[in-house]
Motif scaffolding. Structure first.
Motif, PDB file in Angstrom:
ATOM      1  N   PRO A  28       0.737  -0.929  -0.056  1.00 16.31           N
ATOM      2  CA  PRO A  28      -0.354  -0.714   0.007  1.00 16.31           C
ATOM      3  C   PRO A  28       0.888   1.359   0.178  1.00 16.31           C
ATOM      4  CG  PRO A  28      -1.167  -1.583   1.690  1.00 16.31           C
ATOM      5  CD  PRO A  28       0.342  -2.015   1.090  1.00 16.31           C
ATOM      6  N   VAL A  29       2.015   0.996   0.862  1.00 18.00           N
ATOM      7  CA  VAL A  29       3.274   2.401   0.706  1.00 18.00           C
ATOM      8  C   VAL A  29       3.279   2.676  -0.774  1.00 18.00           C
ATOM      9  CG1 VAL A  29       5.361   3.276   1.946  1.00 18.00           C
ATOM     10  CG2 VAL A  29       3.660   1.808   3.495  1.00 18.00           C
ATOM     11  N   GLY A  31       1.784   1.825  -2.945  1.00 15.48           N
ATOM     12  CA  GLY A  31       1.172   2.440  -4.061  1.00 15.48           C
ATOM     13  C   GLY A  31       0.275   4.061  -4.411  1.00 15.48           C
ATOM     14  N   ARG A  32       0.794   4.399  -2.496  1.00 19.40           N
ATOM     15  CA  ARG A  32       0.775   5.325  -2.580  1.00 19.40           C
ATOM     16  C   ARG A  32       1.193   6.508  -3.272  1.00 19.40           C
ATOM     17  NH1 ARG A  32      -0.895   3.798   3.111  1.00 19.40           N
ATOM     18  NH2 ARG A  32       1.555   4.444   3.368  1.00 19.40           N
ATOM     19  N   ILE A  33       3.176   6.113  -3.620  1.00 22.42           N
ATOM     20  CA  ILE A  33       3.837   6.989  -4.144  1.00 22.42           C
ATOM     21  C   ILE A  33       3.759   7.197  -5.272  1.00 22.42           C
ATOM     22  CG2 ILE A  33       6.061   6.908  -4.517  1.00 22.42           C
ATOM     23  CD1 ILE A  33       7.180   4.972  -1.365  1.00 22.42           C
ATOM     24  N   GLY A  34       2.992   6.635  -6.159  1.00 18.71           N
ATOM     25  CA  GLY A  34       2.569   6.839  -6.950  1.00 18.71           C
ATOM     26  C   GLY A  34       4.047   6.315  -8.660  1.00 18.71           C
ATOM     27  N   LEU A  35       4.794   5.836  -7.966  1.00 21.49           N
ATOM     28  CA  LEU A  35       5.777   5.142  -8.726  1.00 21.49           C
ATOM     29  C   LEU A  35       6.242   3.883  -9.063  1.00 21.49           C
ATOM     30  CD1 LEU A  35       9.118   8.002  -7.403  1.00 21.49           C
ATOM     31  CD2 LEU A  35       7.538   8.086  -9.094  1.00 21.49           C
ATOM     32  N   ALA A  36       6.407   3.740 -10.867  1.00 18.30           N
ATOM     33  CA  ALA A  36       6.525   1.759 -11.220  1.00 18.30           C
ATOM     34  C   ALA A  36       7.794   1.506  -9.805  1.00 18.30           C
ATOM     35  CB  ALA A  36       7.057   2.297 -12.131  1.00 18.30           C
ATOM     36  N   TRP A  37       7.627   0.090  -9.055  1.00 19.96           N
ATOM     37  CA  TRP A  37       8.284   0.239  -8.035  1.00 19.96           C
ATOM     38  C   TRP A  37       8.459  -1.656  -8.372  1.00 19.96           C
ATOM     39  CZ3 TRP A  37       6.284  -4.237  -6.076  1.00 19.96           C
ATOM     40  CH2 TRP A  37       4.537  -4.165  -5.448  1.00 19.96           C
ATOM     41  N   GLU A  38       9.588  -1.948  -7.711  1.00 20.88           N
ATOM     42  CA  GLU A  38       9.882  -3.243  -8.034  1.00 20.88           C
ATOM     43  C   GLU A  38      10.332  -3.534  -5.662  1.00 20.88           C
ATOM     44  OE1 GLU A  38      13.298  -4.692 -10.184  1.00 20.88           O
ATOM     45  OE2 GLU A  38      14.661  -2.710  -9.254  1.00 20.88           O
ATOM     46  N   VAL A  39      10.617  -5.082  -5.655  1.00 19.36           N
ATOM     47  CA  VAL A  39      10.785  -5.789  -4.475  1.00 19.36           C
ATOM     48  C   VAL A  39      11.419  -6.659  -5.417  1.00 19.36           C
ATOM     49  CG1 VAL A  39      10.366  -6.052  -2.857  1.00 19.36           C
ATOM     50  CG2 VAL A  39       8.741  -5.002  -3.496  1.00 19.36           C
ATOM     51  N   VAL A  40      12.937  -6.470  -4.203  1.00 19.08           N
ATOM     52  CA  VAL A  40      14.187  -7.733  -4.893  1.00 19.08           C
ATOM     53  C   VAL A  40      14.275  -8.457  -3.248  1.00 19.08           C
ATOM     54  CG1 VAL A  40      16.338  -7.702  -5.395  1.00 19.08           C
ATOM     55  CG2 VAL A  40      15.037  -6.301  -6.708  1.00 19.08           C
ATOM     56  N   PHE A  41      14.217  -9.391  -3.211  1.00 19.75           N
ATOM     57  CA  PHE A  41      14.645  -9.656  -1.871  1.00 19.75           C
ATOM     58  C   PHE A  41      15.590 -10.506  -2.433  1.00 19.75           C
ATOM     59  CE2 PHE A  41       9.079  -9.900  -1.263  1.00 19.75           C
ATOM     60  CZ  PHE A  41       9.355  -9.386   0.532  1.00 19.75           C
ATOM     61  N   ASP A  97      11.636  -7.658   8.647  1.00 23.22           N
ATOM     62  CA  ASP A  97      11.617  -7.511  10.234  1.00 23.22           C
ATOM     63  C   ASP A  97      10.776  -6.559  10.978  1.00 23.22           C
ATOM     64  OD1 ASP A  97      13.016  -6.174  11.203  1.00 23.22           O
ATOM     65  OD2 ASP A  97      14.213  -7.163  11.853  1.00 23.22           O
ATOM     66  N   LEU A  98      10.244  -5.924   9.987  1.00 25.28           N
ATOM     67  CA  LEU A  98       9.214  -4.692  10.497  1.00 25.28           C
ATOM     68  C   LEU A  98       9.837  -3.660  11.822  1.00 25.28           C
ATOM     69  CD1 LEU A  98       6.118  -6.343   9.323  1.00 25.28           C
ATOM     70  CD2 LEU A  98       6.495  -4.831   8.336  1.00 25.28           C
ATOM     71  N   GLN A  99      11.337  -3.868  12.154  1.00 25.76           N
ATOM     72  CA  GLN A  99      11.718  -2.770  12.679  1.00 25.76           C
ATOM     73  C   GLN A  99      11.918  -1.659  12.070  1.00 25.76           C
ATOM     74  OE1 GLN A  99      15.010  -5.129  14.207  1.00 25.76           O
ATOM     75  NE2 GLN A  99      13.981  -4.959  15.740  1.00 25.76           N
ATOM     76  N   HIS A 100      12.334  -1.392  10.577  1.00 31.40           N
ATOM     77  CA  HIS A 100      12.055  -0.994   9.853  1.00 31.40           C
ATOM     78  C   HIS A 100      10.418  -0.505   8.979  1.00 31.40           C
ATOM     79  CE1 HIS A 100      16.214  -1.694   9.250  1.00 31.40           C
ATOM     80  NE2 HIS A 100      16.084  -0.655   9.869  1.00 31.40           N
ATOM     81  N   PRO A 101       9.842   0.777   9.796  1.00 33.65           N
ATOM     82  CA  PRO A 101       8.549   0.896   8.590  1.00 33.65           C
ATOM     83  C   PRO A 101       8.227   1.349   8.012  1.00 33.65           C
ATOM     84  CG  PRO A 101       8.919   2.180  11.302  1.00 33.65           C
ATOM     85  CD  PRO A 101       9.982   1.879  10.361  1.00 33.65           C
ATOM     86  N   PRO A 102       8.107   0.650   6.874  1.00 36.17           N
ATOM     87  CA  PRO A 102       7.463   0.717   5.212  1.00 36.17           C
ATOM     88  C   PRO A 102       7.166   2.377   4.845  1.00 36.17           C
ATOM     89  CG  PRO A 102       6.640  -1.444   6.671  1.00 36.17           C
ATOM     90  CD  PRO A 102       7.054  -0.875   7.678  1.00 36.17           C
ATOM     91  N   GLU A 103       6.632   2.755   6.079  1.00 37.06           N
ATOM     92  CA  GLU A 103       5.642   3.619   6.175  1.00 37.06           C
ATOM     93  C   GLU A 103       6.897   5.419   5.622  1.00 37.06           C
ATOM     94  OE1 GLU A 103       2.957   0.653   7.365  1.00 37.06           O
ATOM     95  OE2 GLU A 103       5.125   1.968   8.190  1.00 37.06           O
ATOM     96  N   MET A 104       7.882   5.101   6.370  1.00 38.34           N
ATOM     97  CA  MET A 104       9.378   6.304   6.294  1.00 38.34           C
ATOM     98  C   MET A 104       9.408   6.126   4.562  1.00 38.34           C
ATOM     99  SD  MET A 104       9.800   6.893   9.178  1.00 38.34           S
ATOM    100  CE  MET A 104      10.542   8.541   8.757  1.00 38.34           C
ATOM    101  N   ILE A 105       9.376   4.697   3.595  1.00 34.19           N
ATOM    102  CA  ILE A 105       9.934   5.178   2.492  1.00 34.19           C
ATOM    103  C   ILE A 105       9.415   6.514   1.623  1.00 34.19           C
ATOM    104  CG2 ILE A 105       9.605   4.276  -0.272  1.00 34.19           C
ATOM    105  CD1 ILE A 105       9.791   1.424   1.353  1.00 34.19           C
ATOM    106  N   GLU A 106       8.193   6.896   1.862  1.00 37.81           N
ATOM    107  CA  GLU A 106       7.701   7.443   2.042  1.00 37.81           C
ATOM    108  C   GLU A 106       7.971   9.003   2.410  1.00 37.81           C
ATOM    109  OE1 GLU A 106       2.480   8.122   1.387  1.00 37.81           O
ATOM    110  OE2 GLU A 106       2.916   6.953   3.167  1.00 37.81           O
ATOM    111  N   ALA A 107       8.582   8.838   3.523  1.00 42.74           N
ATOM    112  CA  ALA A 107       9.063  10.794   3.241  1.00 42.74           C
ATOM    113  C   ALA A 107      10.888  10.345   2.490  1.00 42.74           C
ATOM    114  CB  ALA A 107       9.290  10.692   5.252  1.00 42.74           C
ATOM    115  N   PHE A 108      11.513   9.094   2.809  1.00 39.12           N
ATOM    116  CA  PHE A 108      12.398   9.052   1.726  1.00 39.12           C
ATOM    117  C   PHE A 108      11.822   9.804   0.630  1.00 39.12           C
ATOM    118  CE2 PHE A 108      14.297   4.655   4.195  1.00 39.12           C
ATOM    119  CZ  PHE A 108      14.575   5.907   5.822  1.00 39.12           C
TER     120      PHE A 108
END
Length: 328
Positions: A28-29, A31-41, A97-108
Motif C-alpha cells: 500500500p505504501v 501504491g500511494r507513492i505513485g512510482l513504478a516499483w519493484e521489490v527484490v528479496f 523484520d518490520l523494525q524498519h517501518p515501510p511507511e517511512m519510504i514515503e518520507a524518503f
C-alpha cells in the motif's frame, strides 16, 4: 514489465514468518507513492521456507523478485547483491523484520524528489536495547568519529534511500570485508536524515549476537582507519622510553646503594606483560594481513543459486570489473 523507478531491497535470512506481514504493509505504501516499483528479496542462504514463500508471492505479483545465495554470505554481501540487481532510479534498503517501518519510504521519496541523493533513517532512541549494548554503540560511534577517515551520522543504519548514481558508485566497491554504513558515507553525495522509531520485531529473533556485532564494529574501524596499527607503534615508543628510564634508575640506584637480590615475581610479571603486548600487536597486524589476503584472492562476493522473477535481473547500468564472477 516496465522499468521501475523505485526499487526496494530486502535481505532475508530465515524470515518466512515476516515476509507476508511485511508485504501487507509495504505494497500500500508503494501504491500511494505513485512510482513504478519493484521489490527484490535477497535470500541469504535461509534454511526455512523463506524462498518458497517469496516464490509463491511472485506468481501473483510479478513486481516481486528474489536472488537466492548458494549459502549464507552475510547481510553486508546480501545488500551488495541487492544493489547489483536493483533497476530503479532510487533504491531503498530495509530489513524484513518490520523494525524498519515501510511507511517511512514515503518520507524518503519526498526528500529524494527534493534533490537529496542519500536519505537515511535515524533512529531516535535505543530503548529496546540493553544498557550494555547502548554503551558499546555510543563508544563505537565516538571511536569511529575520532579515528575514522569519515564521520557517520549517529543512529543511521542500512534503512535508507540511495539515488541511482550513488548505487552505481557502490557497485564498483568490491571489497570483501564490507562495512556498508561506512561505504554510504564514503561515497558522499547530498544527504538528509529522517528520524524514526524502531518497531518491535514481528516474528523470530535477531541474527546479530554480541560476538557478531563486535566483529562487525572491528571490521568498520579496520576498513576506514589504520589507527589500530599505529597504536602499537606509539606503544612501542612509549615502552622503549620507559625501559630506558628504568635502566637509568637502576644504574643510579646501584651506584648509590649497591646491588640487591632481584625479585622473581617482578621478573615473571614483566615477561608476561611484554609477551602479551607483542601477541596483541601481532594479532592486530594479522587482522590487516588477513584482509589483504582475502582481497588478493579476488573471489566473487557471492554465488547465486537461483533467481526468481523479472525483478531479479542484474542491472546493466554499470558493469563492475568482477561482474562475470558475481553472475556465478
Amino acid at each position: 514489465m516496465a522499468s521501475p523507478k523505485l526499487s526496494v531491497i530486502i535481505p532475508v535470512h530465515n524470515e518466512s514468518a515476516n515476509v507476508g506481514p511485511l508485504c501487507e504493509r509495504l505494497f500500500p505504501v508503494l501504491g500511494r507513492i505513485g512510482l513504478a516499483w519493484e521489490v527484490v528479496f535477497v535470500d541469504d542462504g535461509s534454511r526455512d521456507d523463506t524462498l518458497d514463500v517469496i516464490r509463491a508471492m511472485s506468481r501473483t505479483e510479478p513486481r516481486i523478485g528474489a536472488v537466492s545465495f548458494s549459502r549464507n554470505f552475510g547481510k553486508e554481501i546480501a545488500i551488495a547483491a541487492g544493489l547489483d540487481h536493483a533497476r530503479g532510479d532510487a533504491v531503498v534498503i530495509m530489513d524484513a523484520d518490520l523494525q524498519h517501518p515501510p511507511e517511512m519510504i514515503e518520507a524518503f521519496v519526498e526528500r529524494w524528489q527534493q534533490g537529496y541523493d542519500m536519505v537515511y533513517g535515524q533512529r531516535t532512541d535505543r530503548s529496546d536495547e540493553t544498557r550494555v549494548k547502548r554503551g558499546f554503540a555510543q563508544l563505537f560511534y565516538r571511536l569511529f568519529s575520532r579515528f575514522g577517515e569519515i564521520s557517520l551520522p549517529e543512529g543511521a543504519g542500512d534503512f535508507r534511500l540511495i539515488d541511482r548514481k550513488g548505487v552505481d558508485v557502490l557497485r564498483t566497491l568490491g571489497e570483501k570485508a564490507r562495512f556498508s554504513k561506512g561505504l554510504y558515507a564514503w561515497i558522499g553525495f547530498k544527504g538528509a536524515g529522517v528520524p524514526f522509531v524502531v518497531e518491535e520485531r514481528r516474528f523470530g529473533t535477531s541474527k546479530w549476537s554480541f560476538r557478531k556485532l563486535f566483529r562487525f564494529a572491528f571490521d568498520g574501524i579496520a576498513a576506514f582507519s589504520t589507527v589500530p596499527l599505529r597504536i602499537w607503534t606509539y606503544l612501542g615508543f612509549l615502552i622503549s622510553f620507559l625501559s630506558i628510564a628504568a635502566a637509568l634508575f637502576f644504574f643510579v640506584r646501584t651506584l648509590l646503594f649497591g646491588t640487591d637480590l632481584p625479585g622473581f615475581p617482578s621478573l615473571i610479571v614483566s615477561i608476561m606483560f611484554f609477551s602479551g603486548i607483542q601477541l596483541m600487536s601481532l594479532g592486530i597486524i594479522g587482522e590487516y594481513v588477513g584482509r589483504i589476503f582475502a582481497e588478493v584472492k579476488r573471489r566473487p562476493l557471492y554465488v547465486v543459486a537461483e533467481r526468481i522473477g523479472a525483478s531479479a535481473e542484474v542491472s546493466n547500468s554499470l558493469v563492475p570489473d568482477n561482474y562475470l564472477l558475481r553472475q556465478a
